[in-house]
Motif scaffolding. Structure first.
Motif, PDB file in Angstrom:
ATOM      1  N   ARG A 427       0.841  -1.183   0.000  1.00 17.82           N
ATOM      2  CA  ARG A 427       0.000   0.000   0.000  1.00 17.82           C
ATOM      3  C   ARG A 427       0.883   1.242   0.000  1.00 17.82           C
ATOM      4  O   ARG A 427       1.840   1.350   0.782  1.00 17.82           O
ATOM      5  N   PRO A 428       0.590   2.207  -0.833  1.00 16.85           N
ATOM      6  CA  PRO A 428       1.408   3.433  -0.854  1.00 16.85           C
ATOM      7  C   PRO A 428       1.227   4.233   0.425  1.00 16.85           C
ATOM      8  O   PRO A 428       0.161   4.220   1.046  1.00 16.85           O
ATOM      9  N   PHE A 429       2.283   4.914   0.833  1.00 17.53           N
ATOM     10  CA  PHE A 429       2.205   5.798   1.990  1.00 17.53           C
ATOM     11  C   PHE A 429       2.582   7.202   1.549  1.00 17.53           C
ATOM     12  O   PHE A 429       3.662   7.428   0.992  1.00 17.53           O
ATOM     13  N   ALA A 430       1.686   8.135   1.782  1.00 15.06           N
ATOM     14  CA  ALA A 430       1.947   9.534   1.445  1.00 15.06           C
ATOM     15  C   ALA A 430       1.595  10.396   2.649  1.00 15.06           C
ATOM     16  O   ALA A 430       0.507  10.267   3.218  1.00 15.06           O
ATOM     17  N   ARG A 431       2.504  11.245   3.034  1.00 16.62           N
ATOM     18  CA  ARG A 431       2.300  12.097   4.201  1.00 16.62           C
ATOM     19  C   ARG A 431       1.411  13.284   3.837  1.00 16.62           C
ATOM     20  O   ARG A 431       1.632  13.951   2.825  1.00 16.62           O
ATOM     21  N   VAL A 432       0.398  13.553   4.663  1.00 14.42           N
ATOM     22  CA  VAL A 432      -0.518  14.668   4.467  1.00 14.42           C
ATOM     23  C   VAL A 432      -0.168  15.766   5.463  1.00 14.42           C
ATOM     24  O   VAL A 432       0.068  15.501   6.640  1.00 14.42           O
ATOM     25  N   GLU A 433      -0.143  16.999   4.995  1.00 19.23           N
ATOM     26  CA  GLU A 433       0.148  18.120   5.897  1.00 19.23           C
ATOM     27  C   GLU A 433      -1.140  18.571   6.587  1.00 19.23           C
ATOM     28  O   GLU A 433      -2.143  18.838   5.927  1.00 19.23           O
ATOM     29  N   CYS A 434      -1.123  18.618   7.893  1.00 20.57           N
ATOM     30  CA  CYS A 434      -2.287  19.087   8.659  1.00 20.57           C
ATOM     31  C   CYS A 434      -1.766  19.865   9.862  1.00 20.57           C
ATOM     32  O   CYS A 434      -1.884  19.406  11.007  1.00 20.57           O
ATOM     33  N   LYS A 439      -0.623  21.076  15.582  1.00 18.08           N
ATOM     34  CA  LYS A 439      -0.309  22.125  16.551  1.00 18.08           C
ATOM     35  C   LYS A 439      -1.178  21.980  17.792  1.00 18.08           C
ATOM     36  O   LYS A 439      -0.682  22.108  18.929  1.00 18.08           O
ATOM     37  N   ARG A 440      -2.464  21.723  17.576  1.00 17.23           N
ATOM     38  CA  ARG A 440      -3.356  21.543  18.738  1.00 17.23           C
ATOM     39  C   ARG A 440      -2.904  20.351  19.573  1.00 17.23           C
ATOM     40  O   ARG A 440      -2.894  20.406  20.817  1.00 17.23           O
ATOM     41  N   LEU A 441      -2.529  19.264  18.921  1.00 19.39           N
ATOM     42  CA  LEU A 441      -2.046  18.086  19.639  1.00 19.39           C
ATOM     43  C   LEU A 441      -0.804  18.425  20.447  1.00 19.39           C
ATOM     44  O   LEU A 441      -0.675  18.019  21.612  1.00 19.39           O
ATOM     45  N   ARG A 442       0.094  19.170  19.851  1.00 17.03           N
ATOM     46  CA  ARG A 442       1.333  19.566  20.533  1.00 17.03           C
ATOM     47  C   ARG A 442       1.024  20.409  21.780  1.00 17.03           C
ATOM     48  O   ARG A 442       1.616  20.202  22.842  1.00 17.03           O
ATOM     49  N   ILE A 443       0.073  21.318  21.654  1.00 19.82           N
ATOM     50  CA  ILE A 443      -0.279  22.192  22.781  1.00 19.82           C
ATOM     51  C   ILE A 443      -0.932  21.390  23.904  1.00 19.82           C
ATOM     52  O   ILE A 443      -0.625  21.572  25.091  1.00 19.82           O
ATOM     53  N   VAL A 444      -1.847  20.484  23.549  1.00 22.71           N
ATOM     54  CA  VAL A 444      -2.509  19.660  24.568  1.00 22.71           C
ATOM     55  C   VAL A 444      -1.487  18.800  25.306  1.00 22.71           C
ATOM     56  O   VAL A 444      -1.536  18.665  26.535  1.00 22.71           O
ATOM     57  N   ALA A 445      -0.539  18.231  24.561  1.00 23.23           N
ATOM     58  CA  ALA A 445       0.502  17.426  25.194  1.00 23.23           C
ATOM     59  C   ALA A 445       1.328  18.277  26.152  1.00 23.23           C
ATOM     60  O   ALA A 445       1.648  17.847  27.262  1.00 23.23           O
ATOM     61  N   GLU A 446       1.635  19.489  25.735  1.00 19.46           N
ATOM     62  CA  GLU A 446       2.441  20.384  26.563  1.00 19.46           C
ATOM     63  C   GLU A 446       1.695  20.813  27.820  1.00 19.46           C
ATOM     64  O   GLU A 446       2.277  20.887  28.911  1.00 19.46           O
ATOM     65  N   PRO A 453      -8.822  13.556  22.418  1.00 24.79           N
ATOM     66  CA  PRO A 453      -9.605  14.383  21.491  1.00 24.79           C
ATOM     67  C   PRO A 453      -8.761  15.001  20.386  1.00 24.79           C
ATOM     68  O   PRO A 453      -9.185  15.031  19.213  1.00 24.79           O
ATOM     69  N   ALA A 454      -7.565  15.488  20.722  1.00 23.32           N
ATOM     70  CA  ALA A 454      -6.696  16.079  19.700  1.00 23.32           C
ATOM     71  C   ALA A 454      -6.189  15.010  18.746  1.00 23.32           C
ATOM     72  O   ALA A 454      -6.038  15.263  17.537  1.00 23.32           O
ATOM     73  N   LEU A 455      -5.901  13.825  19.246  1.00 20.23           N
ATOM     74  CA  LEU A 455      -5.473  12.730  18.361  1.00 20.23           C
ATOM     75  C   LEU A 455      -6.581  12.350  17.383  1.00 20.23           C
ATOM     76  O   LEU A 455      -6.315  12.070  16.206  1.00 20.23           O
ATOM     77  N   ILE A 472       3.485  15.006  19.761  1.00 16.36           N
ATOM     78  CA  ILE A 472       3.432  14.748  21.201  1.00 16.36           C
ATOM     79  C   ILE A 472       4.809  14.922  21.822  1.00 16.36           C
ATOM     80  O   ILE A 472       4.968  15.565  22.875  1.00 16.36           O
ATOM     81  N   ALA A 473       5.826  14.359  21.170  1.00 17.74           N
ATOM     82  CA  ALA A 473       7.189  14.447  21.686  1.00 17.74           C
ATOM     83  C   ALA A 473       7.641  15.900  21.808  1.00 17.74           C
ATOM     84  O   ALA A 473       8.256  16.293  22.808  1.00 17.74           O
ATOM     85  N   GLU A 474       7.312  16.693  20.819  1.00 15.91           N
ATOM     86  CA  GLU A 474       7.689  18.109  20.876  1.00 15.91           C
ATOM     87  C   GLU A 474       6.947  18.805  22.014  1.00 15.91           C
ATOM     88  O   GLU A 474       7.532  19.633  22.734  1.00 15.91           O
TER      89      GLU A 474
END
Length: 487
Positions: A427-434, A439-446, A453-455, A472-474
């Motif tokens: 199956r092809p894998f292509a990264r989508v920019e979102c 950013k919301r996920l990063r803020i919630v993790a921080e 919910p952000a995931l 999340i790591a960031e």
């Protein structure tokens, strides 16, 4: 000794045993491409499997997309490669998620896979509240025994609690955690320590949820457990009785659990792979059958039987079917499921139960003396105890010393491998920019909020597993290169 279905549940959690509620036949599958896994699931269901169990490859477990430099040569090996929600949708293509129970053997990235499972349900017209199954989501045992973790101990524990919290609030039919003593046993722990660590981990998760404002009776009914089965039939059967009894008593004494469902230990058993041999592999059918009998005599709720080729490879189609047939033969052709609590009243069993419970309680006391489970993990004391036990273990097996590597049985396994699934992805894998969702996920993790919910939002936007883990790591200020592509 109490009757089956009565506190402290050593004789079983159901009054009628298997006579009205057979154990779930749940053979672990997950290999290569999502389409390969879908085909294996469909095959096992056609053969009579009653619950799905999904294994993931190492990159998926470690939060890496399949094009990451560290994922090279591991994509699709030992499990299925999942990078996006569309991959998981392909795994479940044509499988009614509101009718089939699904178990996911996933830990460090369990929050991401839960988000994907929810979105797959939504997009196929299934109310997520109707989802049924179990997430392993057991990060304490990863630090203790298996070592497949992405974030540090405290953050890993936090994210496990996030999964539990989300399921308690929104997914009543999903067990958000499968609390494990079995992995420590595979790493070298003895039987009483296996029992003790499952209970110690459960108590740590219960305390974590109580610290978040929940009562034990709000969360413990959705706890499940995973133990293994070795070859000593009576001692292993006694182990499950001891575990249920000790857990029930401690849930009442330590947490004042009032709901009987909070006191009942529901157990999934995997036959132990460490009991299998690479030489004369057909002997493993006898080994796994003995292990399965021990689990059934112990009154467990769900069972996986290893493939006879599992010491050499991800089980081939024939080995998977034989493992399934072992369960069906025990259920339908023997009388093991026709009687309730067949070992009840045995002086031998009672003595074994008492011995295992006493030694397990001793381990729980020692863990408490060391400052508790988290402190024991940080100092490495429990790991050293397990390593010492592993060093002393005599793992000799019949047929090892005199078997020829090129015997007929090994040739059979090699033929299965040649005609089976080739690890990797088609199956092809292509990264989508979102960027907004990440950013919301990063803020919630921080900020320390629940990341589910952000995931879910990021998953709907087609963020990849690697992108979400990197965000999340960031957010928590840890390793930032997860999800980085090779080129």
């Amino acid at each position: 000794m109490a009757a089956p279905g009565q506190f402290p549940y050593d004789a079983g959690i159901h009054p009628t045993g298997y006579t009205s509620k057979p154990w779930t036949i749940r053979q672990l599958a997950g290999l290569g491409d999502p389409d390969d896994t879908n085909a294996r699931f469909r095959y096992l269901m056609e053969q009579g499997e009653t619950g799905l169990s999904l294994a993931f490859d190492l990159p998926t477990q470690m939060g890496l997309d399949p094009d990451h430099v560290l994922a090279e040569a591991e994509v699709g090996r030992c499990g299925v490669s999942i990078a996006t929600v569309d991959d998981l949708a392909a795994v479940f293509e044509g499988i009614p998620l509101d009718q089939v129970s699904v178990s996911m053997t996933i830990n460090a990235t369990a929050p991401v896979l839960l988000a994907m499972w929810i979105v797959v349900a939504e997009e196929t017209g299934v109310d997520p509240a109707a989802l049924r199954g179990t997430l392993q989501n057991e990060m304490l045992k990863e630090y203790l025994a298996r070592k497949a973790y992405v974030f540090d101990l405290d953050q890993s524990f936090r994210f496990s609690l996030d999964v539990i919290e989300h399921c308690v609030q929104h997914l009543p039919k999903v067990n958000p955690i499968s609390i494990s003593g079995g992995h420590a046993r595979e790493a070298g722990a003895d039987r009483p320590l296996e029992v003790a660590l499952g209970i110690a981990n459960a108590e740590q998760y219960a305390r974590g949820m109580i610290d978040r404002g929940y009562t034990v009776d709000e969360v413990a009914p959705q706890f499940s457990f995973i133990y293994g089965a070795h070859l000593e039939i009576l001692a292993e059967a006694a182990k499950y009785r001891a575990a249920r009894r000790l857990y029930a008593r401690r849930m009442v004494e330590l947490f004042q659990a009032e709901n009987p469902r909070s006191q009942r230990m529901r157990i999934q058993v995997n036959t132990f792979g460490s009991a299998l041999a690479a030489t004369e592999p057909l002997n493993n059918i006898a080994r796994t059958t003995v292990q399965a009998i021990a689990a059934v005599l112990g009154g467990v709720q769900s069972l996986h039987v290893c493939g006879f080729d599992e010491a050499l490879q991800t089980p081939g189609r024939l080995a998977a079917r034989v493992g399934l047939r072992v369960q069906q033969i025990l259920l339908e052709e023997t009388d093991l499921a026709r009687y309730v609590d067949v070992l009840g009243g045995s002086a031998t069993i009672e003595a074994l139960v008492d011995d295992i419970e006493r030694e397990a309680l001793g381990w729980l006391d020692r863990i408490e003396e060391k400052g508790g489970l988290m402190a024991s993990l940080r100092t490495g004391w429990l790991e050293r105890e397990i390593e010492d036990m592993a060093y002393r273990y005599d793992g000799l097996k019949v047929g090892i010393a005199d078997a020829e590597r090129d015997d007929e049985e090994l040739t059979l396994v090699q033929a299965q491998r040649a005609s089976g699934v080739v690890p990797g992805r088609r199956r092809p894998f292509a990264r989508v920019e979102c960027p907004a969702e990440l950013k919301r996920l990063r803020i919630v993790a921080e900020e320390g909020g629940n990341i589910l919910p952000a995931l879910i939002e990021a998953t709907r936007a087609r963020a990849s597993l690697g992108q979400m883990c990197a965000a999340i790591a960031e957010g928590i200020g840890q390793e930032k290169n997860l999800g980085t592509p090779t080129g």
